[in-house]
Design an enzyme around this catalytic site. Sequence first.
Site, short mmCIF file in Angstrom:
data_model
loop_
_atom_site.label_atom_id
_atom_site.label_comp_id
_atom_site.label_asym_id
_atom_site.label_seq_id
_atom_site.Cartn_x
_atom_site.Cartn_y
_atom_site.Cartn_z
N VAL A 93 0.85 -1.20 0.00
CA VAL A 93 0.00 0.00 0.00
C VAL A 93 0.88 1.25 0.00
O VAL A 93 0.64 2.21 -0.75
CB VAL A 93 -0.95 0.00 1.22
CG1 VAL A 93 -1.71 1.32 1.29
CG2 VAL A 93 -1.92 -1.17 1.15
N GLN B 265 2.34 1.83 -3.43
CA GLN B 265 1.33 2.33 -4.36
C GLN B 265 1.02 3.79 -4.08
O GLN B 265 0.79 4.58 -5.01
CB GLN B 265 0.06 1.49 -4.26
CG GLN B 265 -1.10 1.98 -5.10
CD GLN B 265 -0.83 1.92 -6.60
OE1 GLN B 265 -0.03 1.13 -7.06
NE2 GLN B 265 -1.49 2.78 -7.35
N GLU B 266 1.04 4.18 -2.82
CA GLU B 266 0.70 5.56 -2.45
C GLU B 266 1.84 6.53 -2.76
O GLU B 266 1.60 7.61 -3.30
CB GLU B 266 0.36 5.62 -0.96
CG GLU B 266 -0.97 4.98 -0.57
CD GLU B 266 -2.16 5.77 -1.07
OE1 GLU B 266 -1.99 6.93 -1.48
OE2 GLU B 266 -3.28 5.22 -1.05
N SER B 267 3.08 6.17 -2.41
CA SER B 267 4.15 7.18 -2.47
C SER B 267 5.48 6.68 -3.01
O SER B 267 6.45 7.43 -3.07
CB SER B 267 4.41 7.71 -1.05
OG SER B 267 5.00 6.69 -0.25
N TYR C 199 -5.71 0.51 -8.51
CA TYR C 199 -5.06 0.62 -7.20
C TYR C 199 -4.99 -0.75 -6.52
O TYR C 199 -3.92 -1.19 -6.09
CB TYR C 199 -5.87 1.61 -6.37
CG TYR C 199 -5.37 1.89 -4.98
CD1 TYR C 199 -4.46 2.91 -4.74
CD2 TYR C 199 -5.86 1.17 -3.89
CE1 TYR C 199 -4.03 3.19 -3.46
CE2 TYR C 199 -5.43 1.45 -2.60
CZ TYR C 199 -4.51 2.47 -2.39
OH TYR C 199 -4.09 2.75 -1.12
#
Length: 487
Positions: free
Chosen positions: A313, A316-318, A443
């Site tokens: 996660v 994927q976010e940053s 996502y």
Amino acid sequence: MLASALHHLRRRRRGYAALCVTLALGLVPAWPDRSPGPGLAAVLERDFLSVQTRNTPTTYYEGRQGPTGFEYELMRRFADHLGVSLTLDADHNIAEVLEAVRAEGDLGAAALPLDPTLDGLMFSRPIMPLQPLLVYRRGLPPPEEVADMEGLEIGTLAGTGTDRVMRELQADHPWLSWKEADDIEVAALLGQVAEGDLDAAVVFEHQFRLNRLFFPEVEDGFPLGRPLSLAWAFPADQGLGLVREANRFLAGLQDNGLLERLGTRYFGRDDYLEYVGARTFIGHVHERLPEYAGLFREAARHSGFDWKLLAAVGYQESHWQPEATSPTGVRGLMMLTNATASDLNVDNRLDPAQSIDGGARYLRELKERLPASITGEDRLFMALAAYNVGLGHLYDARRIAEMRGGDPDAWADVREALPLLQKREWHSKTRYGYARGGEPVIYVRNIRRYYEILAYVDRSQQQFHRLSARPPDTPAEGAFDRVPPSG
């Protein structure tokens, strides 16, 4: 009457404590009007089907939700078809599977190539094609035909059928030489190509498709020869009854389309994570993740998630960048909004420890707020989608899925509904209106693949540590035998 005899056999079934894996399965089918043969009669009388197999990603392995794999799915359904339990012995390589079938029965299901010339065995009808494929290390001149294989250090797996194809090619190309081993699996073979121990390897196309994301340094070259056929093996001295019933079962799966759907589920993945993306990710696994792995593990202990999922996660976010900031003001390694950070008592979103802990608690909160009717992996995937698009839009997508006749508790149906939030004809019927519903689909899909790669890397590191602990004089497994040119 045969029906009476079979009924008597079924009434005499004994329970069995499986040594490996035992599953209670389904209903008893209607039997054909022919002698069941000693193999089939024995299976019915003892009340379990014994399958010799291998522990590989393409065949059978323990997943997060229990036993899984393409051939495991078929074995389980076949035992269900017979109305018996299923027992697996997976401690084999291919040669050992065939020997175990000859000696013990009842059948072998282990990515076996159909070969009617083998003594003591019978084979089922073909289950799926096995297309041999030459793969090679990125950076080498791309091989496009057999002549380009000259001078390459090539490896393959003995007994899988790819070695047979190489010998057939050698008859026309006597200069052809390669290495083969029977005590490693496809992932280890591809790893040797990626690391430079081999220039190329010959594997089956579906095996490469399943493993390719883990080995971005390995490219597909070209198909070799005609496809072989995957089939099940049976002992030749046990009659035709079990083989005939297996063929009837497999034909039914093919006729109703289930065989094709299972093949697509296990081997037909989209290539949305391109090689370049996978290479970048693996580079960051080695360069960036070590700094934050401890924080992900700590957050996992408190939230109940697998630390690798939380790390996926975060990537994927940053891309594991603690100071990441989006144009909309979402910030930090886990990209929390200001409002979410405030609710979670995160006072510094740019602090990696606070961000990771807050993101893990937020994901757990979303998962807990979902209706109890959503279970298993569906619940996790919907929580991940809500992390991206918000719980309100997820509920809207569940409503759309229901309006379309789908199951609002199934991620597969909600996944189809989410992109419809971008269309006025659908979002006008919802509470929260328009959303970029295609984004949470990508996502969740990306996180699942990042997680798979992290799980592979984690397993590989554990295996490396085990091998490193081996006494110095112990020979390494997976030694290759060289097959020299024939002329």
